[in-house]
Scaffold this active site. Structure first.
Site, short mmCIF file in Angstrom:
data_model
loop_
_atom_site.label_atom_id
_atom_site.label_comp_id
_atom_site.label_asym_id
_atom_site.label_seq_id
_atom_site.Cartn_x
_atom_site.Cartn_y
_atom_site.Cartn_z
CG ASN A 115 -22.33 -49.28 126.03
OD1 ASN A 115 -21.51 -50.06 125.54
ND2 ASN A 115 -22.58 -49.21 127.32
CB THR A 160 -57.83 -73.88 95.73
OG1 THR A 160 -58.76 -74.83 95.21
CG2 THR A 160 -58.26 -72.47 95.32
CG HIS A 161 -57.07 -77.63 98.18
ND1 HIS A 161 -57.10 -77.77 99.54
CD2 HIS A 161 -58.17 -76.89 97.85
CE1 HIS A 161 -58.18 -77.17 100.02
NE2 HIS A 161 -58.84 -76.61 99.02
CE LYS A 288 -32.74 -82.71 86.18
NZ LYS A 288 -32.81 -83.57 87.33
CG ASN A 290 -31.23 -79.40 87.52
OD1 ASN A 290 -32.21 -80.03 87.14
ND2 ASN A 290 -30.05 -79.95 87.73
CD GLU A 295 -33.68 -76.82 92.79
OE1 GLU A 295 -33.10 -76.69 91.70
OE2 GLU A 295 -33.56 -77.83 93.49
CD GLN A 327 -18.77 -58.19 120.45
OE1 GLN A 327 -18.40 -57.12 120.90
NE2 GLN A 327 -18.06 -59.29 120.55
CE LYS A 330 -22.13 -54.64 116.25
NZ LYS A 330 -22.44 -55.44 117.45
N1 ARG Z 1 -18.22 -54.50 120.07
C1 ARG Z 1 -19.27 -54.07 120.92
C2 ARG Z 1 -20.62 -54.50 120.35
O1 ARG Z 1 -20.66 -54.87 119.23
C3 ARG Z 1 -19.25 -52.59 121.09
C4 ARG Z 1 -19.83 -52.11 122.38
C5 ARG Z 1 -18.98 -52.50 123.50
N2 ARG Z 1 -19.37 -51.85 124.68
C6 ARG Z 1 -18.90 -52.27 125.87
N3 ARG Z 1 -19.31 -51.62 126.90
N4 ARG Z 1 -18.11 -53.29 125.97
O2 ARG Z 1 -21.62 -54.52 121.02
#
Ligand code: ARG
Length: 463
Positions: A115, A160-161, A288, A290, A295, A327, A330
């Site tokens: 953790n 403006t606008h 063209k 582009n 974009e 989790q 990420k």
């Molecule tokens: N893979 C987990 C995460 O990204 C790591 C932490 C996991 N901790 C646990 N007590 N299961 O959060």
């Protein structure tokens, strides 16, 4: 008796291994392997501290630290077999360490938990991205300053606008984005300062009974201090959210600028020519060119802000401390970071390569009665009229010019006098766009001298 397929890291109390679906929903190695170098840096700092405090024998610590470098080089060389059964980057690295150095590997996880480990790794990763964003923003601001310097006095219409309002200068328009990206830069730096506290050693949630030195690991990893509450340290994802907030606002700025470039590069506007390097052609229409990069930059804010919203929703109902929900932080941050960096780089390249079409800008600057306000101001300044009356008289002259199919400077003095007989020849001085912009000398105004003052201020700030 423990089933052989039970997890080697935590399988002690399990009689069976996980269902395949359980493994699929649980594993994060598919994406968190991007934090391998941060994970190994965190573990090496933790191991050094375990040695310095006498918690683990220095001989074992040396083996652990050395072995972690071996694992890192395997990962960097692409020689590492990531295993879904080992869930995440933390357990993949530790399991491989065990294969490389044997028994001492089992001592690395003393006084910490996954953790605090994952919070530390992720913070280090986000911090690197903030540093990259810092560099990218400084570069983009530099590109805008070059454009602003070249065209500090070039006239163009201000809107403006999206309706012609008053003439401004190219430099002034570029400097408006310098202000926006400058605020983004200050948000990046501010977020970095606030996030820079180490979660390492908060352990699972309550701290640890081992005599660890959290100040030592914090310092080794470049943090300003250890986070002061272990519950908060393992459950805080504010740093990721702030990263996404900052990225979202910046992406919104990039999107607004991209939209202007799309409009400006059209045949109807022709304010800028984008380079071939940042344009694409059409497979059917040979004429063209582009503005695809612009974009796509315009669109990136969608996924970046989406990531921000997604992580807010993930976090909003979580009780203290760690929950596996976290989790899900990420992938959102990785995707947002990749796309933010790409958008910044593409905008940087486009700005450096683009050419402002001075003649078109100047022609457009004078059309659409853009100096009507200058005429009204003249009536106030020279004839002493109240602004409301001046506004009304000018309005009637605009209507007259529109009827005649000409612009304000093309009206004759007699036609001017038909609206107010005090008007003299000198009114024509303020109807030219060059004079109009030159007259706007109030602080932060569009007069070329003001623009140059701001360019100098920014150069100074960034040097
Ligand atoms: N893979 C987990 C995460 O990204 C790591 C932490 C996991 N901790 C646990 N007590 N299961 O959060």
């Amino acid at each position: 008796m423990t089933d052989k397929s039970a997890n080697a890291m935590w399988g002690g109390r399990f009689a069976a291994g996980p269902d395949a679906i359980m493994e699929a929903i649980n594993a994060s190695i598919g994406f968190d392997q991007r934090m391998a170098s941060q994970d190994i840096a965190g573990s090496r700092a933790h191991a050094a501290m375990l040695g310095a405090t006498g918690i683990v024998d220095t001989k074992d610590v040396d083996a652990i630290r050395e072995g972690l470098l071996t694992v890192l080089s395997e990962i960097e060389a692409g020689d590492f077999a990531f295993s879904t059964a080992l869930e995440d980057i933390h357990m993949n690295v530790e399991a491989r360490l065990k294969e490389v150095i044997g028994e001492p590997a089992g001592r690395l996880h003393t006084g910490r938990s996954r953790n605090d480990q994952v919070a530390t790794d992720f913070k280090l990763w986000v911090r690197d991205q903030l540093d990259a964003a810092d560099g990218a923003l400084v570069s983009l601001i530099g590109a805008l300053l070059e454009q602003a310097e070249a065209g500090a006095a070039w006239v163009m219409p201000g809107f403006t606008h999206l309706q012609t309002a008053q003439p401004v200068t190219w430099g002034h328009h570029m400097m408006a984005y310098v202000e926006m990206f400058g605020r983004d830069l200050s948000r990046v730096r501010d977020a970095r300062t606030r996030m820079n506290e180490s979660p390492l050693g908060a352990a699972a949630l309550a701290g640890t009974s081992f005599p660890i030195d959290r100040h030592m690991t914090a310092e080794a990893l470049g943090f300003d201090r250890p986070a002061a509450n272990s519950l908060d340290a393992v459950s805080d994802r504010d740093f990721a959210l702030e990263f996404l907030n900052v990225a979202s606002i910046c992406a919104m700025h990039l999107s607004r600028f991209a939209e202007e470039l799309v409009i400006w590069s059209s045949a109807q506007f022709r304010f800028v020519t984008l380079s071939d390097r940042f344009s694409t052609g059409s497979s059917i229409m040979p004429q063209k060119k582009n503005p695809d990069a612009a974009e796509l930059i315009r669109a990136k804010v969608g996924r970046i802000f989406g990531a921000n919203t997604a992580l807010m929703m993930v976090m909003k109902g979580l009780p203290l401390a760690y929950s596996k929900d976290m989790q899900e932080d990420k992938e959102q941050v990785f995707d947002a970071a990749d796309n933010w960096m790409l958008a910044l780089a593409a905008m940087d390249g486009m700005v450096r390569d683009m050419t402002a079409n001075r003649a078109h800008l100047a022609a457009a600057a004078g059309s659409g009665f853009s100096t009507a306000t200058d005429l009204a101001d003249w009536l106030v300044r020279v004839l002493g009229l109240p602004f409301r009356d001046a506004h009304h008289i000018t309005g009637s002259l605009v209507a007259l010019a529109e009827q005649q199919g000409c612009d304000l400077p093309d009206l004759t003095l007699d036609q001017m006098k038909s609206a107010h007989d005090g008007i003299t020849d000198s009114v024509f001085d303020v109807l030219g766009v060059e004079n109009s912009v030159a007259s706007r000398t109030s602080y932060g105004g569009t007069a070329p001298d003001q623009v140059r003052t701001q360019i100098a201020r920014w150069k100074d700030l960034l040097s």
